[in-house]
Design a protein around this motif. Structure first.
Motif, mmCIF file in Angstrom:
data_model
loop_
_atom_site.group_PDB
_atom_site.id
_atom_site.type_symbol
_atom_site.label_atom_id
_atom_site.label_comp_id
_atom_site.label_asym_id
_atom_site.label_seq_id
_atom_site.Cartn_x
_atom_site.Cartn_y
_atom_site.Cartn_z
ATOM 1 N N VAL A 86 32.036 41.455 -49.727
ATOM 2 C CA VAL A 86 32.423 40.052 -49.761
ATOM 3 C C VAL A 86 32.313 39.533 -48.335
ATOM 4 C CG1 VAL A 86 34.175 38.358 -50.367
ATOM 5 C CG2 VAL A 86 34.002 40.478 -51.674
ATOM 6 N N LEU A 87 31.456 38.538 -48.122
ATOM 7 C CA LEU A 87 31.175 38.008 -46.792
ATOM 8 C C LEU A 87 31.605 36.558 -46.685
ATOM 9 C CD1 LEU A 87 27.510 39.345 -46.310
ATOM 10 C CD2 LEU A 87 29.621 40.364 -45.418
ATOM 11 N N ASP A 88 32.072 36.194 -45.516
ATOM 12 C CA ASP A 88 32.385 34.800 -45.204
ATOM 13 C C ASP A 88 31.350 34.316 -44.200
ATOM 14 O OD1 ASP A 88 33.529 32.337 -44.815
ATOM 15 O OD2 ASP A 88 35.362 33.085 -43.862
ATOM 16 N N GLY A 89 30.803 33.121 -44.458
ATOM 17 C CA GLY A 89 29.790 32.615 -43.549
ATOM 18 C C GLY A 89 29.427 31.179 -43.846
ATOM 19 N N GLU A 90 28.257 30.780 -43.396
ATOM 20 C CA GLU A 90 27.801 29.399 -43.522
ATOM 21 C C GLU A 90 26.349 29.387 -43.972
ATOM 22 O OE1 GLU A 90 29.428 25.374 -42.142
ATOM 23 O OE2 GLU A 90 30.288 27.386 -42.165
ATOM 24 N N ILE A 91 26.053 28.501 -44.917
ATOM 25 C CA ILE A 91 24.663 28.276 -45.333
ATOM 26 C C ILE A 91 24.115 27.107 -44.526
ATOM 27 C CG2 ILE A 91 23.136 27.597 -47.222
ATOM 28 C CD1 ILE A 91 25.087 28.915 -49.147
ATOM 29 N N VAL A 92 22.985 27.319 -43.866
ATOM 30 C CA VAL A 92 22.358 26.284 -43.056
ATOM 31 C C VAL A 92 20.873 26.224 -43.396
ATOM 32 C CG1 VAL A 92 24.017 26.531 -41.166
ATOM 33 C CG2 VAL A 92 21.904 27.870 -41.142
ATOM 34 N N VAL A 93 20.240 25.114 -43.025
ATOM 35 C CA VAL A 93 18.788 24.970 -43.187
ATOM 36 C C VAL A 93 18.183 24.644 -41.829
ATOM 37 C CG1 VAL A 93 16.926 23.584 -44.164
ATOM 38 C CG2 VAL A 93 18.824 24.287 -45.619
ATOM 39 N N PRO A 94 17.443 25.581 -41.234
ATOM 40 C CA PRO A 94 16.753 25.288 -39.981
ATOM 41 C C PRO A 94 15.417 24.595 -40.264
ATOM 42 C CG PRO A 94 17.196 27.659 -40.293
ATOM 43 C CD PRO A 94 17.331 26.990 -41.610
ATOM 44 N N THR A 95 15.081 23.600 -39.469
ATOM 45 C CA THR A 95 13.776 22.952 -39.576
ATOM 46 C C THR A 95 13.194 22.757 -38.174
ATOM 47 O OG1 THR A 95 14.735 20.722 -39.554
ATOM 48 C CG2 THR A 95 14.361 21.730 -41.704
ATOM 49 N N GLY A 96 11.898 22.458 -38.126
ATOM 50 C CA GLY A 96 11.228 22.254 -36.851
ATOM 51 C C GLY A 96 10.279 23.400 -36.537
ATOM 52 N N GLU A 97 9.448 23.178 -35.528
ATOM 53 C CA GLU A 97 8.484 24.191 -35.116
ATOM 54 C C GLU A 97 9.165 25.267 -34.272
ATOM 55 O OE1 GLU A 97 5.374 24.241 -36.171
ATOM 56 O OE2 GLU A 97 5.837 22.445 -37.355
ATOM 57 N N PRO A 98 8.592 26.485 -34.263
ATOM 58 C CA PRO A 98 9.151 27.538 -33.403
ATOM 59 C C PRO A 98 9.253 27.056 -31.959
ATOM 60 C CG PRO A 98 7.518 28.459 -34.906
ATOM 61 C CD PRO A 98 7.458 26.963 -35.073
ATOM 62 N N GLY A 99 10.398 27.300 -31.360
ATOM 63 C CA GLY A 99 10.639 26.839 -30.005
ATOM 64 C C GLY A 99 11.414 25.547 -29.942
ATOM 65 N N SER A 100 11.506 24.842 -31.082
ATOM 66 C CA SER A 100 12.259 23.582 -31.101
ATOM 67 C C SER A 100 12.969 23.404 -32.440
ATOM 68 C CB SER A 100 11.334 22.397 -30.836
ATOM 69 O OG SER A 100 10.312 22.324 -31.830
ATOM 70 N N GLN A 101 13.415 24.502 -33.011
ATOM 71 C CA GLN A 101 14.122 24.421 -34.291
ATOM 72 C C GLN A 101 15.558 23.947 -34.083
ATOM 73 O OE1 GLN A 101 13.838 28.157 -36.475
ATOM 74 N NE2 GLN A 101 12.274 27.234 -37.761
ATOM 75 N N ARG A 102 16.115 23.319 -35.129
ATOM 76 C CA ARG A 102 17.512 22.912 -35.120
ATOM 77 C C ARG A 102 18.009 22.863 -36.564
ATOM 78 N NH1 ARG A 102 19.381 18.637 -32.544
ATOM 79 N NH2 ARG A 102 20.726 17.898 -34.214
ATOM 80 N N LEU A 103 19.313 22.780 -36.719
ATOM 81 C CA LEU A 103 19.884 22.652 -38.050
ATOM 82 C C LEU A 103 19.603 21.266 -38.597
ATOM 83 C CD1 LEU A 103 23.386 24.330 -37.589
ATOM 84 C CD2 LEU A 103 21.220 25.376 -38.244
ATOM 85 N N ASP A 104 19.319 21.195 -39.890
ATOM 86 C CA ASP A 104 18.971 19.931 -40.531
ATOM 87 C C ASP A 104 19.956 19.678 -41.676
ATOM 88 O OD1 ASP A 104 17.816 17.810 -41.956
ATOM 89 O OD2 ASP A 104 15.784 18.432 -41.434
ATOM 90 N N TRP A 105 20.963 18.840 -41.413
ATOM 91 C CA TRP A 105 21.978 18.564 -42.424
ATOM 92 C C TRP A 105 21.384 17.823 -43.617
ATOM 93 C CZ3 TRP A 105 26.596 19.831 -44.153
ATOM 94 C CH2 TRP A 105 27.209 18.979 -45.075
#
Length: 356
Positions: A86-105
């Motif tokens: 049983v794990l606790d964590g966060e689901i995120v979606v990264p977007t962008g090109e390699p080297g300039s990725q960020r989370l995309d809400w």
């Protein structure tokens, strides 16, 4: 007893503090980690009967199950997790090109869709990542009563080498490094820093963690107000900023007024209410989203003549990411001076630098 999807555990919560605390703020010291801006998720990876992974369920902070919306993560948990847990964590979606990725809400929020065909398509177009930051149970043993330092060590041993899309969040006990993270990681779309007591057990639904988020101020123009759900007083103010083209755009809402203030605001804003030829108040409606499908999105229009100062944490495109907080009226400010230029934008930071 090990929590299961049928008897789920509520995630432990955090209370806001104004700055990254020193180590002596809590007995036993603190562990610091990035605050991820995604969907909180408790993952229940059940035993198939032979020690391998069988049923996988993803619970949310509330009562809603997220399992059906992230089939690519369910497959990854089954294939990659070495044993039931049983794990606790966060689901995120990264977007962008390699080297300039960020989370995309925005890309993440679109994953909550009623149509299975759409869910499957988005799982391929904008695949999610699960960032683990706590271990609640392993095998048939609950870790709820163990101190975080022990849970973290066990989590590193269990999941430290797992490949994408499963990740293990970074941690540090270095206060100066945590303060750097607060500044730098915002450029990758993160939400701040979390401090966890090293000696503390896992406390479901209790605010025993500390969160430090970004807070900024901006002067904005009042566009209108929504009537409170009780039918009396102002529920929230709609506010806007002027763009380079001179157009006043809605940037979000301001709420959390007391009962007394809600009623006072109706009288205070009365002179600004737009009225038609019959004298009736002119109303409008904001855009609906999947999160407001059943909500009343109508509002009373106001002439854009009053300015207030608000506190906000971050922007999502051209709008405040979360509901802003009222600071004070600014009668000294000209509404036309309330532009996007005043906003503090974070310096870009590659998401890969946060995950590494």
């Amino acid at each position: 007893m090990l929590p299961t999807a049928d008897s789920p555990v509520a995630p432990m919560l955090a209370k806001a503090v104004p700055a990254v605390p020193d180590q002596d703020a809590v007995a036993g010291g603190l562990s610091f980690e990035p605050k991820w801006d995604g969907f909180r998720a408790i993952v229940y990876a059940a035993d198939a009967g032979d020690g391998t992974i069988g049923d996988v369920q993803i619970g949310s902070r509330g009562s809603k199950m997220l399992t059906r919306y992230f089939p690519e993560l369910v497959d990854a948990f089954r294939e990659l997790l070495p044993s039931p847990c049983v794990l606790d964590g966060e689901i995120v979606v990264p977007t962008g090109e390699p080297g300039s990725q960020r989370l995309d809400w925005e890309a993440l929020s679109q994953r909550i869709h009623p149509a299975a065909s759409r869910v499957n398509l988005l799982s391929e177009q904008t695949p999610a990542t699960f960032v683990a930051f706590d271990l609640i149970g392993l095998g048939d043993e609950s870790y709820l009563d163990r101190p975080f330092a022990e849970r973290r060590a066990a989590l590193e041993e269990f999941a430290g080498d797992l490949p994408a899309p499963l990740q293990l969040t970074r941690t540090t006990t270095d206060v100066d490094l945590a303060r750097r993270w607060l500044v730098e990681f915002e450029g990758a779309g993160l939400d701040g820093v979390v401090a966890k007591p090293l000696a503390g057990p896992y406390t479901p639904n209790k605010r025993t963690l500390l969160k430090i988020k970004h807070h900024r101020t901006a002067d904005v123009v009042v566009l209108g107000y929504r009537v409170h759900t009780s039918g009396r007083g102002v529920g929230s103010l709609l506010v806007g900023l002027y763009g380079d083209d001179g157009v006043l755009r809605n940037v979000g809402g301001v709420s959390a007024f007391s009962d007394k203030v809600r009623l006072e605001l109706v009288d205070e804003l009365e002179p600004l209410v737009e009225r038609d030829e019959s004298g009736a108040a002119v109303t409008g409606a904001t855009d609906r989203s999947r999160f407001s499908a059943s909500k009343d999105v109508s509002f009373v229009r106001l002439w854009p003549e009053r300015v207030l100062e608000v506190r906000y944490d971050q922007m999502e495109g051209m709008r405040f990411r979360h509901t802003a907080q009222f600071e004070r009226w600014r009668p000294d400010r000209d509404p036309a001076s309330c532009t996007y230029d005043q906003l503090d934008r974070p310096i870009a930071y590659d998401l890969a630098g946060v995950l590494s």
